[in-house]
Design an enzyme around this catalytic site. Sequence first.
Site, short mmCIF file in Angstrom:
data_model
loop_
_atom_site.label_atom_id
_atom_site.label_comp_id
_atom_site.label_asym_id
_atom_site.label_seq_id
_atom_site.Cartn_x
_atom_site.Cartn_y
_atom_site.Cartn_z
N LYS A 85 37.49 35.47 31.38
CA LYS A 85 37.75 36.47 32.42
C LYS A 85 38.37 37.76 31.86
O LYS A 85 38.16 38.84 32.38
CB LYS A 85 38.68 35.90 33.50
CG LYS A 85 38.11 34.74 34.29
CD LYS A 85 37.21 35.21 35.38
CE LYS A 85 36.61 34.16 36.30
NZ LYS A 85 36.80 32.76 36.10
N GLU A 107 40.04 39.77 43.88
CA GLU A 107 40.05 38.46 44.52
C GLU A 107 40.32 37.42 43.43
O GLU A 107 40.09 37.67 42.26
CB GLU A 107 38.67 38.16 45.14
CG GLU A 107 37.62 37.56 44.20
CD GLU A 107 37.13 38.48 43.07
OE1 GLU A 107 37.37 39.71 43.15
OE2 GLU A 107 36.53 37.97 42.09
N SER A 374 34.19 28.07 28.48
CA SER A 374 34.62 29.30 29.17
C SER A 374 36.13 29.42 29.30
O SER A 374 36.66 30.53 29.45
CB SER A 374 33.97 29.36 30.55
OG SER A 374 34.21 28.16 31.27
#
Length: 393
Positions: A85, A107, A374
């Site tokens: 991210k 969000e 990830s």
Amino acid sequence: MSKKKFGIYGGQYIPEMLIGVVNELETAYDHFKNNKKFNDELKHLLSEYAGRPSRLYYAKNVTEKLDGAKVYLKREDLNHTGSHKINNALGQVLLAKKMGKTRVIAETGAGQHGVATATVAALLNMKCEIFMGQKDIERQSLNVFKMQLLGAKISSVETDTKTLKDAVSQTMGECSSRIDDTFYVLGSSVGPYPYPHIVRDFQSIISKEIKEQLFEKESKLPSVVIACVGGGSNAIGAFYNFINDKEVKLIGCEAAGKGVDTLETAAAVTKGKVGIFHGMKSYFCQTDNGQIASVYSISAGLDYPGIGPEHAYLHDTKRVEYIPVTDKEAVEAFEFLSKIEGIIPAIESAHAMYYAMQLAPKMSKDEIIVVCISGRGDKDAAMITEYKKELSL
Ligand SMILES: *Cc1c(COP(=O)(O)O)cnc(C)c1O
């Protein structure tokens, strides 16, 4: 193909009040994406701050145990803040700063994107507000604490299911009401154009590095690249630079939850239909009446009713294969990778790992599988203990 679409997917299905927001973003991004100073600054932050390039690790124990293809892991879990991210958060918050904005909003579901955004906002001295479903606030108290510590304001979203999809809806509404000073940092490759393109571009560094690193180690392309798919940002990042290499098989693992034959699933490709939501046309889990269905996965990061529009296109054109993986299977892979290799993956990434475990034994020893890890799994340890306790009852 229209610049704003992937085949029939994507587009800008938005209320009038959001047109100004996406137009301003499109103009700014078109300017900065080829701007040398912007790209140099981003590159510096990605390496010095986030720790890129992330390792491409040869998982020797996993490979020996599965006794087939060689398995490499792309270690996005080793990035600052613990997942992919940060790649996108650094790109978008830097873009916001260049546009003269002073406040970012985002969000978050499990809190990973919220933490990444709050982190970069702290670094670049921007005000930050994170919208999070009330249910997720209760489930993810550690990430809520982190975001507050980083100086972000947390706003509880109380509508409908009080989870990620509601947080996205509310943040979209908020950004149209304060366009002068505010930028919406969207966390996955979803939403109206140009967001899916922007997020994909910032995440495509994952496949760029895989290609370079594997060439250095093995002087060839991988046979298969596997990534988990929520909205689809780590997957599109891991696939993007291989899309034109037809000999590389690309596989996205979506969350089947308790099974694709139950209602407790989030498998948007396997179970979904074409629809329009959050400003885009794509595949969504829907009720018979066309309402967006409530979805479920053990993994909060994959608990989203849709899939990014580029994935919908890659599915229809058969360039990428999408495979559903259940909670139970993901937990099995979570434990396998932890025990065998000493790497605790995020439960999201464990969905991809599970499919690698199925595939590797059927492949030859000169073939290579790359799995995108990830994120790291510390955040999931308590929840998985709970899950296992419930099952043995
Ligand atoms: C958010 C998240 C995901 C799912 O999001 P994508 O946009 O599909 O990548 C997957 N893994 C981790 C670790 C995450 O934090």
